[in-house]
Design a protein around this motif. Structure first.
Motif, PDB file in Angstrom:
ATOM      1  N   PHE A  15       0.810  -1.206   0.000  1.00 33.40           N
ATOM      2  CA  PHE A  15       0.000   0.000   0.000  1.00 33.40           C
ATOM      3  C   PHE A  15       0.851   1.267   0.000  1.00 33.40           C
ATOM      4  CE2 PHE A  15      -3.295  -2.936   1.675  1.00 33.40           C
ATOM      5  CZ  PHE A  15      -4.184  -2.776   0.621  1.00 33.40           C
ATOM      6  N   MET A  16       1.972   1.244   0.673  1.00 29.14           N
ATOM      7  CA  MET A  16       2.862   2.404   0.649  1.00 29.14           C
ATOM      8  C   MET A  16       3.418   2.621  -0.756  1.00 29.14           C
ATOM      9  SD  MET A  16       5.000   2.718   4.200  1.00 29.14           S
ATOM     10  CE  MET A  16       5.848   1.171   4.046  1.00 29.14           C
ATOM     11  N   THR A  17       3.754   1.548  -1.454  1.00 27.15           N
ATOM     12  CA  THR A  17       4.271   1.665  -2.817  1.00 27.15           C
ATOM     13  C   THR A  17       3.206   2.221  -3.751  1.00 27.15           C
ATOM     14  OG1 THR A  17       5.747  -0.217  -2.425  1.00 27.15           O
ATOM     15  CG2 THR A  17       5.338   0.404  -4.716  1.00 27.15           C
ATOM     16  N   VAL A  18       1.980   1.687  -3.663  1.00 27.69           N
ATOM     17  CA  VAL A  18       0.890   2.169  -4.499  1.00 27.69           C
ATOM     18  C   VAL A  18       0.600   3.632  -4.188  1.00 27.69           C
ATOM     19  CG1 VAL A  18      -1.581   1.938  -4.978  1.00 27.69           C
ATOM     20  CG2 VAL A  18      -0.138  -0.092  -4.855  1.00 27.69           C
ATOM     21  N   PHE A  19       0.557   3.984  -2.925  1.00 22.97           N
ATOM     22  CA  PHE A  19       0.293   5.366  -2.547  1.00 22.97           C
ATOM     23  C   PHE A  19       1.377   6.295  -3.073  1.00 22.97           C
ATOM     24  CE2 PHE A  19       0.812   8.939   0.407  1.00 22.97           C
ATOM     25  CZ  PHE A  19      -0.437   9.523   0.265  1.00 22.97           C
ATOM     26  N   MET A  20       2.638   5.887  -3.022  1.00 21.44           N
ATOM     27  CA  MET A  20       3.729   6.729  -3.502  1.00 21.44           C
ATOM     28  C   MET A  20       3.630   6.938  -5.019  1.00 21.44           C
ATOM     29  SD  MET A  20       7.852   6.316  -3.150  1.00 21.44           S
ATOM     30  CE  MET A  20       7.717   6.113  -1.385  1.00 21.44           C
ATOM     31  N   VAL A  21       3.298   5.892  -5.767  1.00 20.21           N
ATOM     32  CA  VAL A  21       3.164   6.022  -7.216  1.00 20.21           C
ATOM     33  C   VAL A  21       1.995   6.955  -7.552  1.00 20.21           C
ATOM     34  CG1 VAL A  21       2.572   4.768  -9.336  1.00 20.21           C
ATOM     35  CG2 VAL A  21       4.243   3.809  -7.740  1.00 20.21           C
ATOM     36  N   VAL A  22       0.865   6.780  -6.871  1.00 22.36           N
ATOM     37  CA  VAL A  22      -0.295   7.639  -7.113  1.00 22.36           C
ATOM     38  C   VAL A  22       0.022   9.084  -6.736  1.00 22.36           C
ATOM     39  CG1 VAL A  22      -2.663   8.125  -6.378  1.00 22.36           C
ATOM     40  CG2 VAL A  22      -1.987   5.787  -6.919  1.00 22.36           C
TER      41      VAL A  22
END
Length: 93
Positions: A15-22
């Motif tokens: 979730f941290m990776t997805v949030f950072m990309v978004v």
């Protein structure tokens, strides 16, 4: 059991990776939108037919081209084509 990553497990990293990309995608999209707004360019200005210059010859030429395309596609017959072409040329004199 003791977790070294604060108890989030693999889901937290995902979730941290997805949030950072978004987050970065939104930042980049915002910068692009700001630059387009400040420079006065937009997608709507670059697409579509060119703006009319006020020359009646150019407008009538475009109408004649469209009529010729319709004739070439077989949407209208030869008599209809010549009748409409004559009408266009008389109207734009």
């Amino acid at each position: 059991m003791m977790w070294y990553d604060g108890g989030w497990g693999w889901g937290g990293w995902f979730f941290m990776t997805v949030f950072m990309v978004v987050f970065w995608a939104l930042v980049i999209a915002g910068i692009i939108a700001l630059v387009r707004h400040l420079t006065g360019t937009s997608r709507h200005q670059r697409s579509g037919p060119p703006p009319a210059t006020g020359e009646p010859g150019r407008e009538s030429r475009r109408a004649e081209d469209l009529l010729a395309e319709r004739f070439a596609r077989g949407e209208i017959d030869g008599d209809e084509y010549t009748r409409r072409l004559t009408l266009l040329r008389e109207h734009h004199r």
